[in-house]
Every structure is written in structure tokens, then in C-alpha cells.
Design a protein around this motif. Structure first.
Motif, PDB file in Angstrom:
ATOM      1  N   LEU A 129     -15.058 112.368   2.742  1.00 22.33           N
ATOM      2  CA  LEU A 129     -14.359 113.643   2.573  1.00 22.33           C
ATOM      3  C   LEU A 129     -12.938 113.598   3.123  1.00 22.33           C
ATOM      4  CD1 LEU A 129     -17.100 116.328   3.348  1.00 22.33           C
ATOM      5  CD2 LEU A 129     -16.203 115.611   1.136  1.00 22.33           C
ATOM      6  N   ALA A 130     -12.697 112.747   4.099  1.00 21.93           N
ATOM      7  CA  ALA A 130     -11.356 112.639   4.664  1.00 21.93           C
ATOM      8  C   ALA A 130     -10.487 111.645   3.891  1.00 21.93           C
ATOM      9  CB  ALA A 130     -11.436 112.208   6.131  1.00 21.93           C
ATOM     10  N   PHE A 131     -11.110 110.618   3.334  1.00 24.74           N
ATOM     11  CA  PHE A 131     -10.368 109.519   2.719  1.00 24.74           C
ATOM     12  C   PHE A 131     -10.046 109.754   1.241  1.00 24.74           C
ATOM     13  CE2 PHE A 131     -10.630 105.217   0.648  1.00 24.74           C
ATOM     14  CZ  PHE A 131      -9.379 104.764   1.072  1.00 24.74           C
ATOM     15  N   ILE A 132     -11.067 110.035   0.442  1.00 22.56           N
ATOM     16  CA  ILE A 132     -10.886 110.077  -1.011  1.00 22.56           C
ATOM     17  C   ILE A 132      -9.962 111.190  -1.495  1.00 22.56           C
ATOM     18  CG2 ILE A 132     -12.101 110.368  -3.211  1.00 22.56           C
ATOM     19  CD1 ILE A 132     -14.417 108.820  -2.057  1.00 22.56           C
ATOM     20  N   PRO A 133     -10.058 112.421  -0.985  1.00 26.16           N
ATOM     21  CA  PRO A 133      -9.202 113.500  -1.511  1.00 26.16           C
ATOM     22  C   PRO A 133      -7.705 113.212  -1.437  1.00 26.16           C
ATOM     23  CG  PRO A 133     -10.992 114.426  -0.234  1.00 26.16           C
ATOM     24  CD  PRO A 133     -11.038 112.948  -0.012  1.00 26.16           C
ATOM     25  N   GLN A 134      -7.286 112.316  -0.548  1.00 27.45           N
ATOM     26  CA  GLN A 134      -5.874 111.990  -0.430  1.00 27.45           C
ATOM     27  C   GLN A 134      -5.324 111.345  -1.697  1.00 27.45           C
ATOM     28  OE1 GLN A 134      -4.754 110.073   3.414  1.00 27.45           O
ATOM     29  NE2 GLN A 134      -6.958 110.098   3.823  1.00 27.45           N
ATOM     30  N   PHE A 135      -6.212 110.756  -2.504  1.00 26.29           N
ATOM     31  CA  PHE A 135      -5.773 109.997  -3.673  1.00 26.29           C
ATOM     32  C   PHE A 135      -6.132 110.666  -4.999  1.00 26.29           C
ATOM     33  CE2 PHE A 135      -6.650 107.177  -0.123  1.00 26.29           C
ATOM     34  CZ  PHE A 135      -5.450 106.498  -0.004  1.00 26.29           C
TER      35      PHE A 135
END
Length: 210
Positions: A129-135
Motif C-alpha cells: 500500500l505504501a510502495f505501489i500507489p507511487q507509480f
């Protein structure tokens, strides 16, 4: 998805996969204590468990768990207890005669353990949830599909890293298989390490923004 975002994601995901984490240490410990087949089965299990988090994250289920202190605590402690139980079980079975490979039943058990260990780890949910949404491309028509695709790629890269670790741990185990006392200590150490992963999970805190 914006092409630049994808390549940035891929570079970051490769870097993260190459950094040793709890999943790598877990499959290494299972391989050292039970053999290569068990290591591969554990790797397949943790990959499946990772995909569970990807789907749950895309549907908003993970966000609900992380937002609730009670749900987070339940999932965390169930996962921690399961790891501690696996560690104790591995330690107690260390006195058995070692073999190069586990049987079919043992491989199924290793796969099941891998699924549960990964799926019951809320820290994995928090990571996705912290990593993927950034991209993600906010202008894209299907952010849920984007999340699933990027999550699946991340899980695949992590699994490839786990496979390399299994092969290395298996080679080490093969060299030591004739030394019964050392193999016993190695299996006991693997059990202690797996249990310590459970204790570490039990001490994990819910993300402040969860």
C-alpha cells in the motif's frame, strides 16, 4: 500507465527484491532444515501469499485492516504465533535423520506454511500500500488493474530472488548432509531463526498513517 513510472517502478522493485528481507531468510531456513524441494515449495507458498496481499490491496481490504488497530493486532499475532510454532516444530524435529529432499506430503505442508506465513503478515500489506500507489497513473482508466499488475511484478521479482537463495542454501546443505551433528545444529538454528521472525512480527507496529 505512464512509461516513465513503469521503468522507475521496475528499477525500485528490483532493488527491493535484491535486499534480504524476512521472506528470503524464511525460505533459506526452511531449505537448510528440510531440503531444496521444501525450499521451493515454501517459495511458491510465499509467492501465493504475496499475491493475496496484492489482490487485497487492490480491493481496499488491506487498507481496512491497517486502519483498524484491532484487526491489525489480530492478523499480526496470528501470523507471529504461526511462525513461532513453525520454529519450535523445526527445532524439535532436528534430531531426525536428515535427507536431501522432503517427501510430497512435506512439500505440500511447506507450501501451505509459506502461504499462511506471508498472507498473515500485515507488514507485507503495508509495504504494497505504501510502495505501489507511487507509480500508478492517476489518469488511467483502471487503477485497480494497474495495482494488480505492478503487485504481481513485484511478487515475481521477490520470488526469483527467493529461488536463488534456495539454490544457494541447498548447495550448502548438500555439502553438510553427511555430518549428522552439524546438520542437527543447523536445523535447530533454522528453527530458532524462524521463531525469531515470529517474535519480530509480534513487535511490529501499525503504520501511523494506516
Amino acid at each position: 500507465m505512464i512509461e516513465t513510472n513503469f521503468w522507475l517502478f521496475l528499477a525500485a522493485a528490483c532493488l527491493i527484491a535484491a535486499v534480504p528481507g524476512p521472506g528470503i531468510f524464511y525460505v533459506a531456513a526452511r531449505t537448510l532444515s528440510e531440503g531444496r524441494a521444501s525450499g521451493f515449495a515454501s517459495t511458491a507458498g510465499t509467492a501465493f501469499g504475496g499475491l493475496v496481499h496484492v489482490v487485497a490491496g487492490s480491493l481496499g481490504i488491506s487498507a481496512i485492516i491497517l486502519a483498524s488497530a484491532e484487526l491489525f493486532a489480530v492478523v499480526k499475532f496470528v501470523g507471529a504465533l504461526y511462525l513461532v510454532w513453525l520454529g519450535i516444530k523445526t527445532f524439535r524435529s532436528a534430531g531426525r535423520a536428515p535427507s536431501l529432499e522432503s517427501g510430497a506430503a512435506g512439500d505440500k505442508r511447506a507450501f501451505r506454511d509459506g502461504v499462511l506465513v506471508e498472507a498473515l503478515n500485515p507488514k507485507t500489506a503495508a509495504f504494497f500500500l505504501a510502495f505501489i500507489p507511487q507509480f500508478l497513473d492517476p489518469s488511467g482508466s483502471n487503477p485497480t488493474l494497474q495495482f494488480i499488475v505492478l503487485g504481481a511484478i513485484s511478487v515475481t521479482l521477490n520470488t526469483l530472488a527467493d529461488v536463488v537463495v534456495v539454490l544457494m542454501a541447498s548447495a550448502t546443505r548438500t555439502q553438510l548432509i553427511g555430518r549428522a551433528q552439524l546438520m542437527r545444529r543447523l536445523a535447530q538454528g533454522s528453527g530458532v531463526f524462524i521463531a525469531s521472525l515470529g517474535l519480530s512480527l509480534a513487535l511490529a507496529r501499525r503504520p501511523v498513517n494506516g
